[in-house]
Design an enzyme around this catalytic site. Structure first.
Site, PDB file in Angstrom:
ATOM      1  N   ASP A 167      -2.089   6.490   6.326  1.00 44.44           N
ATOM      2  CA  ASP A 167      -3.125   5.646   5.719  1.00 44.44           C
ATOM      3  C   ASP A 167      -3.498   4.584   6.743  1.00 44.44           C
ATOM      4  O   ASP A 167      -2.828   3.580   6.888  1.00 44.44           O
ATOM      5  CB  ASP A 167      -2.581   4.997   4.435  1.00 44.44           C
ATOM      6  N   TRP A 215       0.828  -1.214   0.000  1.00 43.99           N
ATOM      7  CA  TRP A 215       0.000   0.000   0.000  1.00 43.99           C
ATOM      8  C   TRP A 215       0.856   1.256   0.000  1.00 43.99           C
ATOM      9  O   TRP A 215       0.515   2.252  -0.639  1.00 43.99           O
ATOM     10  CB  TRP A 215      -1.007  -0.023   1.149  1.00 43.99           C
ATOM     11  N   LYS A 263     -12.665  -2.035   6.144  1.00 45.20           N
ATOM     12  CA  LYS A 263     -11.937  -2.927   7.039  1.00 45.20           C
ATOM     13  C   LYS A 263     -12.418  -2.790   8.485  1.00 45.20           C
ATOM     14  O   LYS A 263     -12.868  -3.750   9.064  1.00 45.20           O
ATOM     15  CB  LYS A 263     -10.439  -2.679   6.929  1.00 45.20           C
TER      16      LYS A 263
HETATM   17  C1  LIG Z   1      -7.461  -1.653   1.553  1.00 42.87           C
HETATM   18  C2  LIG Z   1      -6.405  -0.617   1.657  1.00 42.87           C
HETATM   19  C3  LIG Z   1      -6.266   0.411   0.709  1.00 42.87           C
HETATM   20  C4  LIG Z   1      -7.163   0.523  -0.507  1.00 42.87           C
HETATM   21  O1  LIG Z   1      -8.383   1.003  -0.159  1.00 42.87           O
HETATM   22  P1  LIG Z   1      -9.513   1.333  -1.258  1.00 42.87           P
HETATM   23  O2  LIG Z   1     -10.605   1.841  -0.399  1.00 42.87           O
HETATM   24  O3  LIG Z   1      -9.833   0.058  -1.969  1.00 42.87           O
HETATM   25  O4  LIG Z   1      -8.975   2.344  -2.182  1.00 42.87           O
HETATM   26  C5  LIG Z   1      -5.283   1.347   0.896  1.00 42.87           C
HETATM   27  N1  LIG Z   1      -4.446   1.284   1.954  1.00 42.87           N
HETATM   28  C6  LIG Z   1      -4.537   0.299   2.873  1.00 42.87           C
HETATM   29  C7  LIG Z   1      -3.583   0.279   4.015  1.00 42.87           C
HETATM   30  C8  LIG Z   1      -5.511  -0.678   2.748  1.00 42.87           C
HETATM   31  O5  LIG Z   1      -5.606  -1.649   3.657  1.00 42.87           O
END
Ligand SMILES: *Cc1c(COP(=O)(O)O)cnc(C)c1O
Length: 360
Positions: free
Chosen positions: A172, A102, A196
């Protein structure tokens, strides 16, 4: 009805109590005679839902008043662009810490807008640890420092909070938000896709310090400007109303459990059981350095990868699903977010022991 234990990395398991409440309120939300999905986002009923959700999130995370909370769309992936667009503020450089898949995506997107300094990377170790801050090469002219506190694919978590002085820290938190208390005042921006630990896919939560808002790059879409969303209380356009409502139910559920401190204790206990089972066997192994092991995403390998298929098939048969590791890591991955009940961990741990006995 029988519910499985869903170890998917995302979209992921939601609290059963939340789904039950949503079902009860599906056709007639609190005497309104309609579903939340059918409401005007500007009507009194939805406004009360939206305000309550924000207030509960602020209370849970102790978000200071000088931060805005935005309920957006576009996923964390849109934030990979919105962060540089909004935070460069006249500068042309940003620092990124590369701890996995990511981080890499965030870096690739940021490169469209600025010069990216990868201040530290663990790529040489196949992303199994977090480089100590003493190894970082931060750029003093960087507009911000971006990191991924929990790498969902590698199962690698920061065991420390980066120290960046007056340079805003951007996180993030897609796969770790609400898993424990954090000090929001240490961050410039926190963002997370909802699917999540917050609610259903389609909602993205952004927490941004207000003084960082209002200097976005020229020529960008209005929808990518934090200032527009902030000024319009996340209702510049139609927000993801049902996701916002469900997120609110999840926030209430966490409050009822005792808030983020209680959540953290539960998460430590759950992850602890799983790591103990992995470390206590000669058959399973974790590729991640122990201090950096994630409480939310637990990758593990079997002594013999030829048994992976049998492991997944037998697990599935007893209702333990989505345990296949990401193709870039291999093996297994158990995602054990807030909503994964402890019984799910217990069932997985006892299945792992039985599988080792019969195949090990
Ligand atoms: C799942 C995830 C993403 C992507 O998220 P989207 O909502 O599909 O764009 C980005 N960063 C992390 C750490 C993730 O777990």
């Amino acid at each position: 009805m029988s519910r499985i234990f869903n170890f998917s990395a995302g979209p992921a398991v939601l609290p059963q109590a939340v789904l039950g409440r949503a079902r009860e309120e599906m056709l007639d939300w609190q005497g309104s005679g309609m579903s939340v999905m059918e409401m005007s986002h500007r009507g009194k009923a939805f406004m009360s839902i939206a305000e309550k959700a924000e207030a509960d999130l602020r209370e849970l995370m102790a978000i200071p008043d000088d931060y805005s909370v935005l309920f957006l769309q576009g996923g964390a992936s849109s934030q990979f662009a919105m962060v540089p667009i909004n935070l460069l503020r006249g500068k042309n450089k940003a620092d990124y810490i590369n701890t996995g898949a990511w981080s890499k995506k965030a870096i690739a997107e940021a490169k469209r807008y600025c010069e990216v300094n990868v201040a530290a990377t663990d790529e040489a170790n196949n992303f199994t640890r977090v480089p100590a801050q003493s190894e970082w090469q931060l750029d003093k002219d960087a507009a911000y420092v971006h990191f991924t506190p929990n790498e969902t694919i590698g199962g690698v978590e920061f065991p420390f909070l980066p120290e960046t002085g007056s340079v805003p820290l951007v996180a993030d938190m897609s796969s770790t938000i609400l898993s424990r208390p954090i000090d929001v005042s240490k961050y410039g921006v926190i963002y997370a896709g909802a699917q999540k630990n917050i609610g259903p896919a389609g909602l993205t939560v952004v927490i941004v310090r207000k003084d960082l808002i209002g200097q976005s790059l020229d020529g960008m879409p209005s929808m990518f400007d934090y200032a527009i969303h902030d000024k319009n209380d996340s209702m510049y356009n139609t927000p993801p109303t049902y996701g916002w409502y469900l997120a609110g139910l999840v926030f209430e559920w966490i409050k009822e459990l005792g808030g983020l401190q209680a959540m953290a204790e539960i998460n430590q206990r759950k992850a602890g059981k799983l790591y103990t089972a992995i470390d206590g066997s000669g058959f399973y192994a974790s590729p991640v350095e122990p201090v950096c092991r994630s409480l939310m995403n637990v990758p593990f390998t079997l002594a013999n990868a030829d048994l992976d298929k049998a492991f997944l098939a037998e697990a599935e048969k007893i209702g333990l699903t989505s345990l296949k590791g990401h193709r870039s890591v291999g093996g297994m991955r158990a995602s054990i977010y807030n909503a994964m009940p402890e019984e799910g961990i217990d069932a997985l741990v006892s299945f792992m022991a039985e599988f080792e006995k019969s195949h090990g």
